[in-house]
Design an enzyme around this catalytic site. Structure first.
Site, short mmCIF file in Angstrom:
data_model
loop_
_atom_site.label_atom_id
_atom_site.label_comp_id
_atom_site.label_asym_id
_atom_site.label_seq_id
_atom_site.Cartn_x
_atom_site.Cartn_y
_atom_site.Cartn_z
N CYS A 1 4.40 37.60 -2.38
CA CYS A 1 3.13 38.08 -1.80
C CYS A 1 2.68 37.77 -0.72
O CYS A 1 3.62 38.06 0.48
CB CYS A 1 2.08 37.42 -2.88
SG CYS A 1 0.52 38.35 -3.04
N THR A 2 1.51 37.34 -0.49
CA THR A 2 1.17 37.10 1.09
C THR A 2 1.77 35.99 1.83
O THR A 2 1.64 35.68 2.83
CB THR A 2 -0.24 37.02 1.37
OG1 THR A 2 -0.94 36.26 0.50
CG2 THR A 2 -0.93 38.59 1.14
#
Length: 255
Positions: free
Chosen positions: A145-146
């Site tokens: 993800c981030t």
């Protein structure tokens, strides 16, 4: 185990892993450099996976790869944070214990950077320095993800094909990364997974790299990972503007 012995063990491992490698999604290169020294408290010969936790991380970003890797033979998975102890997720309701501090695990074989509320950690020199140092010796440095933005903030994504959470794809350019679609993207020894659930895909891929495709297939079954999403709206390309807006609202203000 001496540094030379460790180097030889990892070289042998990478040679064997390359022989059993299946093609990864958007894989650009499969060979990873050997690492140098053993850190942490793993048993001799084990491959150590360190999953980074920080205040505001997304639970599944960490738990997905953990479940895919924690039962793989010869693999030790641990959780790390600036300080050992309870770390709260992005909702504030769930806490997961970091088993060790960053200082206790200076040279993991595999680094997994969770995503979520990464802003503070992207500005935390202790975290970024640990990522850079660990990357110098890792077999793979990965993100979910981030978490890719943290790799970028550490200076590891310049000119590197990478992916991230769908709402932050444009931000990869800030760090010189080349956005590349895929559930996960492999470039040299850096692997970035897309949003949240994609960490499971990446974890299963790593399981196969570490212990062979047979084990990877078995772990996929062990997790009963056979997704059939009820709505088919799991990427922005498959949904409408109203659903997109609601998803963003729920992410930023779940209450």
């Amino acid at each position: 185990m001496s540094d030379n012995q460790t180097h030889s063990r990892r070289t042998a491992f990478l040679t064997a892993a390359g022989a059993t490698l299946g093609v990864g999604i958007a894989a650009t290169a499969a060979t990873a450099p050997a690492a140098a020294a053993v850190g942490g408290s793993r048993k001799p010969g084990q491959v150590q996976v360190a999953i980074l936790l920080f205040d505001g991380f997304t639970a599944l970003d960490a738990v997905g790869p953990y479940e895919a890797l924690c039962r793989v033979p010869g693999v030790q998975v641990t959780t790390v944070a600036v300080r050992a102890g309870l770390v709260r997720t992005d909702t504030g309701e769930l806490g997961i214990a970091a088993a060790k501090s960053l200082d206790q695990v200076p040279r993991p074989d595999i680094v997994v950077i969770s995503g979520g509320g990464t802003k503070a950690s992207m500005e935390d020199g202790r975290v970024l320095d640990w990522i850079r140092r660990a990357h110098r010796h890792s077999i793979w440095t990965t993100s979910v993800c981030t978490g890719s933005l943290m790799l970028g903030a550490a200076g590891l994504l310049r000119g590197v094909p990478a992916t991230t959470y769908w709402a932050f794809r444009a931000r990869l350019k800030e760090f010189g990364a080349i956005y590349t679609p895929g559930r996960f993207v492999e470039s040299g020894k850096i692997i970035t997974a897309a949003g949240v659930s994609a960490g499971i895909d990446m974890g299963l891929y790593l399981a196969a790299r570490l212990a062979g495709e047979r084990v990877g297939r078995a772990m996929e079954l062990a997790l009963e990972y056979d997704p059939e999403p009820p709505f088919g709206t799991g990427s922005p390309e498959k949904t409408d503007a109203e659903t997109h807006a609601l998803a963003m609202k729920l992410l930023t203000n779940p209450a």
